[in-house]
Design a protein around this motif. Structure first.
Motif, PDB file in Angstrom:
ATOM      1  N   ASP A  71      92.846 103.655  32.503  1.00  0.00           N
ATOM      2  CA  ASP A  71      93.246 102.276  32.220  1.00  0.00           C
ATOM      3  C   ASP A  71      94.494 102.216  31.343  1.00  0.00           C
ATOM      4  O   ASP A  71      95.315 101.298  31.478  1.00  0.00           O
ATOM      5  N   ILE A  72      94.664 103.214  30.472  1.00  0.00           N
ATOM      6  CA  ILE A  72      95.848 103.230  29.626  1.00  0.00           C
ATOM      7  C   ILE A  72      97.086 103.558  30.458  1.00  0.00           C
ATOM      8  O   ILE A  72      98.147 102.947  30.292  1.00  0.00           O
ATOM      9  N   HIS A  73      96.951 104.506  31.397  1.00  0.00           N
ATOM     10  CA  HIS A  73      98.099 104.812  32.252  1.00  0.00           C
ATOM     11  C   HIS A  73      98.413 103.632  33.166  1.00  0.00           C
ATOM     12  O   HIS A  73      99.584 103.314  33.417  1.00  0.00           O
ATOM     13  N   GLU A  74      97.381 102.959  33.665  1.00  0.00           N
ATOM     14  CA  GLU A  74      97.606 101.774  34.490  1.00  0.00           C
ATOM     15  C   GLU A  74      98.284 100.668  33.687  1.00  0.00           C
ATOM     16  O   GLU A  74      99.084  99.894  34.231  1.00  0.00           O
ATOM     17  N   ALA A  75      97.980 100.596  32.377  1.00  0.00           N
ATOM     18  CA  ALA A  75      98.653  99.622  31.519  1.00  0.00           C
ATOM     19  C   ALA A  75     100.147  99.907  31.470  1.00  0.00           C
ATOM     20  O   ALA A  75     100.978  98.991  31.602  1.00  0.00           O
ATOM     21  N   PHE A  76     100.512 101.184  31.285  1.00  0.00           N
ATOM     22  CA  PHE A  76     101.922 101.550  31.293  1.00  0.00           C
ATOM     23  C   PHE A  76     102.564 101.224  32.642  1.00  0.00           C
ATOM     24  O   PHE A  76     103.700 100.759  32.713  1.00  0.00           O
ATOM     25  N   LEU A  77     101.829 101.475  33.721  1.00  0.00           N
ATOM     26  CA  LEU A  77     102.357 101.233  35.065  1.00  0.00           C
ATOM     27  C   LEU A  77     102.631  99.744  35.286  1.00  0.00           C
ATOM     28  O   LEU A  77     103.699  99.356  35.782  1.00  0.00           O
ATOM     29  N   THR A  78     101.681  98.897  34.915  1.00  0.00           N
ATOM     30  CA  THR A  78     101.861  97.449  35.076  1.00  0.00           C
ATOM     31  C   THR A  78     102.951  96.928  34.152  1.00  0.00           C
ATOM     32  O   THR A  78     103.747  96.063  34.532  1.00  0.00           O
ATOM     33  N   LEU A  79     103.003  97.457  32.933  1.00  0.00           N
ATOM     34  CA  LEU A  79     104.055  97.054  31.994  1.00  0.00           C
ATOM     35  C   LEU A  79     105.420  97.447  32.538  1.00  0.00           C
ATOM     36  O   LEU A  79     106.390  96.683  32.425  1.00  0.00           O
ATOM     37  N   GLY A  80     105.511  98.634  33.150  1.00  0.00           N
ATOM     38  CA  GLY A  80     106.767  99.047  33.759  1.00  0.00           C
ATOM     39  C   GLY A  80     107.199  98.096  34.864  1.00  0.00           C
ATOM     40  O   GLY A  80     108.384  97.750  34.977  1.00  0.00           O
ATOM     41  N   CYS A  81     106.255  97.639  35.686  1.00  0.00           N
ATOM     42  CA  CYS A  81     106.569  96.661  36.733  1.00  0.00           C
ATOM     43  C   CYS A  81     107.054  95.353  36.128  1.00  0.00           C
ATOM     44  O   CYS A  81     108.013  94.739  36.623  1.00  0.00           O
ATOM     45  N   ALA A  82     106.404  94.917  35.055  1.00  0.00           N
ATOM     46  CA  ALA A  82     106.800  93.665  34.395  1.00  0.00           C
ATOM     47  C   ALA A  82     108.205  93.772  33.819  1.00  0.00           C
ATOM     48  O   ALA A  82     108.993  92.813  33.886  1.00  0.00           O
ATOM     49  N   THR A 105      98.051 103.135  15.407  1.00  0.00           N
ATOM     50  CA  THR A 105      98.057 101.668  15.414  1.00  0.00           C
ATOM     51  C   THR A 105      98.544 101.133  16.756  1.00  0.00           C
ATOM     52  O   THR A 105      97.941 100.231  17.350  1.00  0.00           O
ATOM     53  N   CYS A 106      99.636 101.710  17.254  1.00  0.00           N
ATOM     54  CA  CYS A 106     100.194 101.262  18.535  1.00  0.00           C
ATOM     55  C   CYS A 106      99.224 101.548  19.677  1.00  0.00           C
ATOM     56  O   CYS A 106      99.061 100.719  20.582  1.00  0.00           O
ATOM     57  N   TRP A 107      98.571 102.729  19.637  1.00  0.00           N
ATOM     58  CA  TRP A 107      97.631 103.068  20.715  1.00  0.00           C
ATOM     59  C   TRP A 107      96.445 102.110  20.703  1.00  0.00           C
ATOM     60  O   TRP A 107      96.009 101.627  21.758  1.00  0.00           O
ATOM     61  N   ARG A 108      95.901 101.832  19.519  1.00  0.00           N
ATOM     62  CA  ARG A 108      94.752 100.922  19.437  1.00  0.00           C
ATOM     63  C   ARG A 108      95.125  99.526  19.935  1.00  0.00           C
ATOM     64  O   ARG A 108      94.352  98.880  20.645  1.00  0.00           O
ATOM     65  N   ARG A 109      96.302  99.064  19.549  1.00  0.00           N
ATOM     66  CA  ARG A 109      96.731  97.742  19.981  1.00  0.00           C
ATOM     67  C   ARG A 109      96.947  97.724  21.501  1.00  0.00           C
ATOM     68  O   ARG A 109      96.600  96.749  22.170  1.00  0.00           O
ATOM     69  N   LEU A 110      97.514  98.794  22.052  1.00  0.00           N
ATOM     70  CA  LEU A 110      97.692  98.889  23.510  1.00  0.00           C
ATOM     71  C   LEU A 110      96.345  98.838  24.219  1.00  0.00           C
ATOM     72  O   LEU A 110      96.180  98.125  25.221  1.00  0.00           O
ATOM     73  N   ALA A 111      95.355  99.575  23.694  1.00  0.00           N
ATOM     74  CA  ALA A 111      94.025  99.585  24.307  1.00  0.00           C
ATOM     75  C   ALA A 111      93.382  98.203  24.236  1.00  0.00           C
ATOM     76  O   ALA A 111      92.764  97.732  25.204  1.00  0.00           O
ATOM     77  N   ALA A 112      93.533  97.526  23.085  1.00  0.00           N
ATOM     78  CA  ALA A 112      92.938  96.190  22.930  1.00  0.00           C
ATOM     79  C   ALA A 112      93.609  95.184  23.857  1.00  0.00           C
ATOM     80  O   ALA A 112      92.939  94.354  24.492  1.00  0.00           O
ATOM     81  N   TRP A 113      94.921  95.241  23.948  1.00  0.00           N
ATOM     82  CA  TRP A 113      95.644  94.307  24.820  1.00  0.00           C
ATOM     83  C   TRP A 113      95.374  94.600  26.292  1.00  0.00           C
ATOM     84  O   TRP A 113      95.343  93.691  27.113  1.00  0.00           O
ATOM     85  N   THR A 114      95.159  95.874  26.605  1.00  0.00           N
ATOM     86  CA  THR A 114      94.808  96.237  27.980  1.00  0.00           C
ATOM     87  C   THR A 114      93.450  95.661  28.348  1.00  0.00           C
ATOM     88  O   THR A 114      93.267  95.085  29.424  1.00  0.00           O
ATOM     89  N   GLU A 115      92.492  95.801  27.435  1.00  0.00           N
ATOM     90  CA  GLU A 115      91.145  95.257  27.677  1.00  0.00           C
ATOM     91  C   GLU A 115      91.186  93.739  27.819  1.00  0.00           C
ATOM     92  O   GLU A 115      90.403  93.156  28.576  1.00  0.00           O
ATOM     93  N   ALA A 116      92.131  93.094  27.118  1.00  0.00           N
ATOM     94  CA  ALA A 116      92.251  91.635  27.180  1.00  0.00           C
ATOM     95  C   ALA A 116      93.013  91.171  28.425  1.00  0.00           C
ATOM     96  O   ALA A 116      93.156  89.964  28.641  1.00  0.00           O
ATOM     97  N   GLY A 117      93.515  92.110  29.225  1.00  0.00           N
ATOM     98  CA  GLY A 117      94.211  91.754  30.466  1.00  0.00           C
ATOM     99  C   GLY A 117      95.616  91.214  30.266  1.00  0.00           C
ATOM    100  O   GLY A 117      96.110  90.429  31.086  1.00  0.00           O
ATOM    101  N   VAL A 118      96.295  91.641  29.199  1.00  0.00           N
ATOM    102  CA  VAL A 118      97.620  91.114  28.878  1.00  0.00           C
ATOM    103  C   VAL A 118      98.662  91.488  29.923  1.00  0.00           C
ATOM    104  O   VAL A 118      99.467  90.655  30.351  1.00  0.00           O
TER     105      VAL A 118
END
Length: 270
Positions: free
Chosen positions: A249-260, A69-82
């Protein structure tokens, strides 16, 4: 009073994150199982980011929902540019609080292992040719991450100098035009290339880069340490020390989230 865990999401942080998430309307007919709360799922994503645990091992008793569930939500939010939007919102808040310094910036790269391979990986010259990736980071004069990119472990740092400068988002928070370009960019000898100096000047930024073949002691280290500290803060999250994601894209999501999250911690300490 117990110290909050890194994955705890207080009301103030959630008030920033929630408006950025895409709204999902529940179907009237055949609604199916009730959707797990976004706030708990976001905490589950932060738990994986900070602990480095595999998705399938996410503890059910903590209430985050299943790892899938968490992975799917992360992928969806990543695609949405959150995540880029979250980072940009927090940068604007820092600038509004006079906590962002564009007078100069620092750039650097940091290699990590990528055992599972995937896009944006390569044979790392600093890790006996093992498959790896590289994080590239640009920070403001105080060490706040302004932008980050991901490449293969065999890419030279200098190739990301222009992409990093171009990746800095327009930062609001003050009256007038958003700020995007710093006055100066600092780099070590890995960025010493006259072609890229000219490209940096073309962006309206002054390059201050150490020259190869010169003695150590240029003095840049007294300023560039802020980007090294930012990497230390990023890689404190175990999921960023080793790239386990095949999808870049999933690793980049973690990277950007870490910066935030670094931005958020700086805001809460003001």
């Amino acid at each position: 009073m117990a110290r909050p865990k890194p994955w705890d999401v207080d009301d103030e942080l959630w008030a920033v994150v929630e408006p950025l998430l895409p709204k999902v309307e529940r179907r009237v007919r055949h609604p199916g199982r009730k959707r797990h709360p976004d706030r708990l799922v976001f905490q589950g994503i932060l738990f994986v980011l900070h602990t480095g645990i595999a998705w399938e091992h996410l503890p059910q008793e903590l209430g985050f929902g299943s790892g899938m569930t968490c992975w799917r939500r992360l992928a969806a939010w990543t695609e949405a540019g959150v995540w880029p939007r979250l980072h940009q919102v927090l940068l604007a808040r820092l600038r509004s609080a006079d906590a962002l310094d564009f007078s100069w910036t620092a750039v650097d790269g940091s290699p990590i292992r990528a055992p599972k391979g995937g896009h944006k990986t390569g044979r790392s010259p600093v890790d006996r040719g093992r498959t790896g990736s590289k994080h590239h980071l640009i920070t403001d004069a105080t060490g706040i991450p302004l932008a980050a990119t991901l490449t293969g472990g065999n890419r030279n740092d200098v190739t990301q100098l222009i992409p990093l400068l171009q990746a800095v988002p327009p930062v609001r928070g003050k009256r007038g035009r958003p700020r995007r370009r710093p006055d100066i960019v600092l780099g070590d000898r890995g960025y010493d290339h006259d072609k890229y100096r000219r490209l940096v000047w073309a962006l309206g930024v002054k390059p201050v880069i150490a020259r190869r073949g010169t003695e150590h002691g240029s003095g840049l280290g007294t300023q560039r340490w802020v980007v090294e500290r930012a990497f230390a803060h990023l890689h404190w999250s175990r999921r960023l020390r080793i790239r386990w994601e095949i999808r870049d894209d999933i690793h980049e999501a973690f990277l950007t989230l870490g910066c935030a999250l670094i931005c958020w911690r700086r805001l809460t300490n003001l």
